[in-house]
Design a protein around this motif. Structure first.
Motif, PDB file in Angstrom:
ATOM      1  N   ASP A 201      13.681 -11.109  27.310  1.00 16.90           N
ATOM      2  CA  ASP A 201      12.627 -12.054  26.940  1.00 16.90           C
ATOM      3  C   ASP A 201      12.864 -12.680  25.574  1.00 16.90           C
ATOM      4  N   VAL A 202      13.479 -11.924  24.663  1.00 13.98           N
ATOM      5  CA  VAL A 202      13.730 -12.439  23.310  1.00 13.98           C
ATOM      6  C   VAL A 202      15.230 -12.566  23.042  1.00 13.98           C
ATOM      7  N   LYS A 203      15.973 -12.766  24.120  1.00 14.40           N
ATOM      8  CA  LYS A 203      17.404 -13.078  24.045  1.00 14.40           C
ATOM      9  C   LYS A 203      18.254 -12.017  23.357  1.00 14.40           C
ATOM     10  N   GLY A 204      17.905 -10.733  23.558  1.00 17.13           N
ATOM     11  CA  GLY A 204      18.773  -9.654  23.086  1.00 17.13           C
ATOM     12  C   GLY A 204      20.108  -9.750  23.812  1.00 17.13           C
ATOM     13  N   GLU A 205      21.175  -9.329  23.161  1.00 18.15           N
ATOM     14  CA  GLU A 205      22.521  -9.529  23.698  1.00 18.15           C
ATOM     15  C   GLU A 205      23.228  -8.213  23.986  1.00 18.15           C
ATOM     16  N   ASP A 206      24.264  -8.309  24.822  1.00 25.69           N
ATOM     17  CA  ASP A 206      25.184  -7.209  25.101  1.00 25.69           C
ATOM     18  C   ASP A 206      24.415  -5.933  25.470  1.00 25.69           C
ATOM     19  N   ILE A 207      23.597  -6.051  26.508  1.00 24.54           N
ATOM     20  CA  ILE A 207      22.770  -4.918  26.945  1.00 24.54           C
ATOM     21  C   ILE A 207      23.631  -3.966  27.770  1.00 24.54           C
ATOM     22  N   GLN A 208      23.593  -2.691  27.410  1.00 23.31           N
ATOM     23  CA  GLN A 208      24.324  -1.683  28.168  1.00 23.31           C
ATOM     24  C   GLN A 208      23.411  -0.503  28.449  1.00 23.31           C
ATOM     25  N   LEU A 209      23.585   0.062  29.634  1.00 25.00           N
ATOM     26  CA  LEU A 209      22.842   1.244  30.034  1.00 25.00           C
ATOM     27  C   LEU A 209      23.822   2.400  30.091  1.00 25.00           C
ATOM     28  N   LEU A 210      23.555   3.443  29.316  1.00 28.27           N
ATOM     29  CA  LEU A 210      24.413   4.624  29.310  1.00 28.27           C
ATOM     30  C   LEU A 210      23.692   5.737  30.057  1.00 28.27           C
ATOM     31  N   ASP A 211      24.282   6.206  31.144  1.00 26.47           N
ATOM     32  CA  ASP A 211      23.725   7.280  31.949  1.00 26.47           C
ATOM     33  C   ASP A 211      24.267   8.596  31.405  1.00 26.47           C
ATOM     34  N   LEU A 212      23.390   9.388  30.803  1.00 33.90           N
ATOM     35  CA  LEU A 212      23.798  10.628  30.142  1.00 33.90           C
ATOM     36  C   LEU A 212      23.491  11.867  30.988  1.00 33.90           C
ATOM     37  N   ARG A 213      23.030  11.682  32.212  1.00 36.40           N
ATOM     38  CA  ARG A 213      22.552  12.815  33.008  1.00 36.40           C
ATOM     39  C   ARG A 213      23.622  13.853  33.310  1.00 36.40           C
ATOM     40  N   ASP A 214      24.892  13.455  33.387  1.00 31.55           N
ATOM     41  CA  ASP A 214      25.949  14.414  33.705  1.00 31.55           C
ATOM     42  C   ASP A 214      26.567  15.059  32.466  1.00 31.55           C
ATOM     43  N   ILE A 215      26.033  14.756  31.307  1.00 28.37           N
ATOM     44  CA  ILE A 215      26.561  15.311  30.058  1.00 28.37           C
ATOM     45  C   ILE A 215      25.627  16.439  29.605  1.00 28.37           C
ATOM     46  N   GLU A 216      26.209  17.572  29.259  1.00 28.27           N
ATOM     47  CA  GLU A 216      25.393  18.718  28.848  1.00 28.27           C
ATOM     48  C   GLU A 216      24.754  18.499  27.478  1.00 28.27           C
ATOM     49  N   ASN A 217      23.596  19.092  27.303  1.00 27.33           N
ATOM     50  CA  ASN A 217      22.890  19.137  26.011  1.00 27.33           C
ATOM     51  C   ASN A 217      22.549  17.772  25.435  1.00 27.33           C
ATOM     52  N   THR A 218      22.188  16.827  26.285  1.00 28.50           N
ATOM     53  CA  THR A 218      21.771  15.528  25.769  1.00 28.50           C
ATOM     54  C   THR A 218      20.261  15.542  25.543  1.00 28.50           C
ATOM     55  N   VAL A 219      19.819  14.669  24.677  1.00 23.60           N
ATOM     56  CA  VAL A 219      18.398  14.616  24.325  1.00 23.60           C
ATOM     57  C   VAL A 219      17.576  13.823  25.330  1.00 23.60           C
ATOM     58  N   CYS A 220      18.254  13.018  26.162  1.00 27.53           N
ATOM     59  CA  CYS A 220      17.541  12.190  27.129  1.00 27.53           C
ATOM     60  C   CYS A 220      18.467  11.901  28.307  1.00 27.53           C
ATOM     61  N   ASP A 221      17.960  11.180  29.303  1.00 29.42           N
ATOM     62  CA  ASP A 221      18.765  10.845  30.485  1.00 29.42           C
ATOM     63  C   ASP A 221      19.546   9.547  30.324  1.00 29.42           C
ATOM     64  N   TYR A 222      18.956   8.594  29.593  1.00 34.47           N
ATOM     65  CA  TYR A 222      19.581   7.279  29.452  1.00 34.47           C
ATOM     66  C   TYR A 222      19.433   6.745  28.040  1.00 34.47           C
ATOM     67  N   PHE A 223      20.443   5.984  27.611  1.00 36.44           N
ATOM     68  CA  PHE A 223      20.337   5.121  26.440  1.00 36.44           C
ATOM     69  C   PHE A 223      20.373   3.692  26.957  1.00 36.44           C
ATOM     70  N   VAL A 224      19.530   2.836  26.413  1.00 41.17           N
ATOM     71  CA  VAL A 224      19.669   1.400  26.602  1.00 41.17           C
ATOM     72  C   VAL A 224      20.058   0.875  25.221  1.00 41.17           C
ATOM     73  N   VAL A 225      21.188   0.172  25.159  1.00 39.82           N
ATOM     74  CA  VAL A 225      21.717  -0.313  23.884  1.00 39.82           C
ATOM     75  C   VAL A 225      21.798  -1.839  23.955  1.00 39.82           C
ATOM     76  N   CYS A 226      21.369  -2.503  22.874  1.00 40.59           N
ATOM     77  CA  CYS A 226      21.491  -3.962  22.828  1.00 40.59           C
ATOM     78  C   CYS A 226      21.640  -4.413  21.383  1.00 40.59           C
ATOM     79  N   SER A 227      21.948  -5.696  21.236  1.00 36.73           N
ATOM     80  CA  SER A 227      22.169  -6.271  19.905  1.00 36.73           C
ATOM     81  C   SER A 227      21.275  -7.468  19.659  1.00 36.73           C
ATOM     82  N   GLY A 228      20.963  -7.660  18.382  1.00 37.39           N
ATOM     83  CA  GLY A 228      20.295  -8.862  17.914  1.00 37.39           C
ATOM     84  C   GLY A 228      21.117  -9.447  16.782  1.00 37.39           C
ATOM     85  N   ASN A 229      20.838 -10.703  16.439  1.00 43.52           N
ATOM     86  CA  ASN A 229      21.645 -11.395  15.437  1.00 43.52           C
ATOM     87  C   ASN A 229      21.108 -11.303  14.013  1.00 43.52           C
ATOM     88  N   SER A 230      19.896 -10.786  13.843  1.00 43.11           N
ATOM     89  CA  SER A 230      19.288 -10.740  12.506  1.00 43.11           C
ATOM     90  C   SER A 230      18.198  -9.675  12.498  1.00 43.11           C
TER      91      SER A 230
END
Length: 123
Positions: free
Chosen positions: A21-50
Motif C-alpha cells: 500500500d505504501v510502496k515498500g520494496e523487495d518484500i521477502q518471506l522467510l519460512d523459519l519453521r524447519d529451523i530449530e530454536n527460532t523465535v517465530c515461524d516467519y519473517f517478513v522483510v522489506c525495504s523503504g527508501n527513507s
C-alpha cells in the motif's frame, strides 16, 4: 467486540498488502519453521527508501493488521529512528529496513537455512 482469530497465512497476506500500500520494496518471506530454536515461524522483510517511508510502511502494516485482522503487534521497536523497525506479531515478525541498513545486516543471509519466498509486488 469479539476478537477474530486469523490464521498465520491471513496475517502474512495482510502484512504484505500493508507494505505494498505504501510502496515498500523487495518484500521477502522467510519460512523459519524447519529451523530449530527460532523465535517465530516467519519473517517478513522489506525495504523503504527513507525514514519517512519506513515509518509509513510500519504504520500501514499496523493499521491494516489492526483493522482487517483485529490483531495488535505484541512488540514494536525502532520506530523513533526508523532505520530498522521490528514489528512482532508472535508467529510472524516483520522487519522494515532502510535499504543501506538492510544490506549491512543482511538478515536473509543470517537465516540462510530459511526457505525464502520473494514476493513480487503487484505494481
Amino acid at each position: 467486540m469479539s476478537k477474530k482469530n486469523i490464521s498465520t497465512d491471513q496475517l502474512i497476506s495482510i502484512i504484505i498488502e500493508g507494505i505494498e500500500d505504501v510502496k515498500g520494496e523487495d518484500i521477502q518471506l522467510l519460512d523459519l519453521r524447519d529451523i530449530e530454536n527460532t523465535v517465530c515461524d516467519y519473517f517478513v522483510v522489506c525495504s523503504g527508501n527513507s525514514n519517512t517511508q519506513v515509518k509509513a510502511i510500519s504504520g500501514a502494516i499496523q493499521k491494516k493488521v489492526g483493522k482487517e485482522g483485529q490483531e495488535k503487534a505484541w512488540h514494536v521497536e525502532g520506530e523513533s529512528n526508523a532505520e530498522w523497525v521490528l514489528i512482532d506479531y508472535v508467529h510472524v515478525v516483520v522487519h522494515v529496513f532502510q535499504k543501506q541498513i538492510r544490506e549491512f545486516y543482511d538478515i536473509e543471509s543470517l537465516w540462510g537455512d530459511a526457505k525464502i519466498t520473494k514476493i513480487s509486488s503487484s505494481l
